[in-house]
Design a protein around this motif. Structure first.
Motif, PDB file in Angstrom:
ATOM      1  N   SER A  60       0.828  -1.207   0.000  1.00 53.71           N
ATOM      2  CA  SER A  60       0.000   0.000   0.000  1.00 53.71           C
ATOM      3  C   SER A  60       0.862   1.256   0.000  1.00 53.71           C
ATOM      4  O   SER A  60       0.532   2.250  -0.662  1.00 53.71           O
ATOM      5  CB  SER A  60      -0.931   0.001   1.207  1.00 53.71           C
ATOM      6  N   GLU A  61       1.988   1.218   0.744  1.00 57.63           N
ATOM      7  CA  GLU A  61       2.877   2.368   0.773  1.00 57.63           C
ATOM      8  C   GLU A  61       3.562   2.557  -0.571  1.00 57.63           C
ATOM      9  O   GLU A  61       3.774   3.693  -1.027  1.00 57.63           O
ATOM     10  CB  GLU A  61       3.921   2.195   1.876  1.00 57.63           C
ATOM     11  N   ALA A  62       3.915   1.449  -1.227  1.00 58.15           N
ATOM     12  CA  ALA A  62       4.522   1.545  -2.555  1.00 58.15           C
ATOM     13  C   ALA A  62       3.544   2.147  -3.557  1.00 58.15           C
ATOM     14  O   ALA A  62       3.923   2.972  -4.402  1.00 58.15           O
ATOM     15  CB  ALA A  62       4.968   0.162  -3.017  1.00 58.15           C
ATOM     16  N   ALA A  63       2.273   1.745  -3.475  1.00 60.96           N
ATOM     17  CA  ALA A  63       1.256   2.296  -4.371  1.00 60.96           C
ATOM     18  C   ALA A  63       1.062   3.786  -4.110  1.00 60.96           C
ATOM     19  O   ALA A  63       0.914   4.588  -5.048  1.00 60.96           O
ATOM     20  CB  ALA A  63      -0.058   1.547  -4.184  1.00 60.96           C
ATOM     21  N   ARG A  64       1.085   4.164  -2.837  1.00 63.21           N
ATOM     22  CA  ARG A  64       0.916   5.573  -2.472  1.00 63.21           C
ATOM     23  C   ARG A  64       2.089   6.404  -3.008  1.00 63.21           C
ATOM     24  O   ARG A  64       1.880   7.491  -3.569  1.00 63.21           O
ATOM     25  CB  ARG A  64       0.831   5.684  -0.954  1.00 63.21           C
ATOM     26  N   THR A  65       3.308   5.895  -2.848  1.00 62.58           N
ATOM     27  CA  THR A  65       4.489   6.608  -3.342  1.00 62.58           C
ATOM     28  C   THR A  65       4.460   6.733  -4.858  1.00 62.58           C
ATOM     29  O   THR A  65       4.818   7.778  -5.413  1.00 62.58           O
ATOM     30  CB  THR A  65       5.767   5.881  -2.898  1.00 62.58           C
ATOM     31  N   ALA A  66       4.022   5.665  -5.539  1.00 67.97           N
ATOM     32  CA  ALA A  66       3.935   5.713  -7.001  1.00 67.97           C
ATOM     33  C   ALA A  66       2.953   6.790  -7.457  1.00 67.97           C
ATOM     34  O   ALA A  66       3.197   7.493  -8.448  1.00 67.97           O
ATOM     35  CB  ALA A  66       3.520   4.347  -7.545  1.00 67.97           C
ATOM     36  N   LEU A  67       1.848   6.930  -6.741  1.00 63.22           N
ATOM     37  CA  LEU A  67       0.871   7.968  -7.070  1.00 63.22           C
ATOM     38  C   LEU A  67       1.453   9.360  -6.840  1.00 63.22           C
ATOM     39  O   LEU A  67       1.251  10.270  -7.659  1.00 63.22           O
ATOM     40  CB  LEU A  67      -0.396   7.787  -6.240  1.00 63.22           C
TER      41      LEU A  67
END
Length: 216
Positions: free
Chosen positions: A4-11
């Protein structure tokens, strides 16, 4: 890093790049999700609660990256130039440490001209307490100048830094050569310290500060 943190950073990374390239108001949340490789087109709403939350997260990331280096430099400051360097150098050093090409300076420059993002910067002053302390210290060194001149030059200082960094960032991407950020930090600091302390010229037909003149 959790998924979830990786997805947030990608956004965040995708939004920073797209906003820098096209302007905040011209990029949809769906386009941000697509650029981040997220198949959920409502991902911005899911992770940030919408556009304002996304902008808040981007601004928070920017301000927090500067806070500690600014605090460390300001603790050693004993002059106006040192104060100015405490504001400027953490910005250029942060840009030097980011993966190249960078987009942050152009995003912040865009944010300074976006009504929603500008309001968020004001509302989030608590995220950057050291910056406010440094600005007060800068003002204390300029007591010999009219207050409206000091306010105007302090405002101009932030615009000069972000405009110069945004231009360098864009040129670096275009030319494929990373900007010389550390040299830029030194140059900007010296130039701004000179601007802040420059004499005040006034033509005979120009109202004085005591007459209620407003800074342009």
């Amino acid at each position: 890093m959790a998924r979830s943190e990786a997805a947030r950073t990608a956004l965040l990374d995708a939004a920073e790049r797209l906003f820098a390239q096209s302007g905040i108001s011209h990029v949809s949340d769906r386009k941000v999700a697509e650029a981040a490789g997220n198949t959920n087109h409502s991902a911005v709403g899911y992770y940030f609660g919408g556009r304002e939350g996304l902008l808040r997260a981007l601004i928070t990331r920017h301000l927090r990256a500067l806070e500690e280096p600014r605090r460390a430099m300001f603790e050693r400051s004993d002059s106006l130039l040192d104060d100015v360097r405490s504001l400027v150098v953490p910005m250029t050093d942060t840009l030097a440490e980011l993966p190249q090409p960078t987009w942050r300076a152009r995003f912040v420059s865009q944010a300074m001209h976006d009504p929603v993002a500008t309001e968020l910067f004001y509302d989030m002053a608590a995220e950057a307490p050291t910056a406010a302390l440094i600005v007060r210290s800068v003002v204390s060194h300029l007591g010999h100048l009219p207050r409206n001149i000091v306010r105007g030059r302090a405002t101009l200082m932030s615009h000069i830094v972000m405009s110069a960094c945004a231009e360098m960032e864009e040129r670096g991407e275009r030319d494929g050569e990373p900007p010389h950020w550390r040299a830029a930090g030194d140059f900007l600091s010296d130039s701004l310290a000179g601007m802040l302390t420059a004499p005040v010229s006034r033509r005979s037909d120009t109202p004085s500060a005591e007459d209620g003149e407003r800074t342009p």
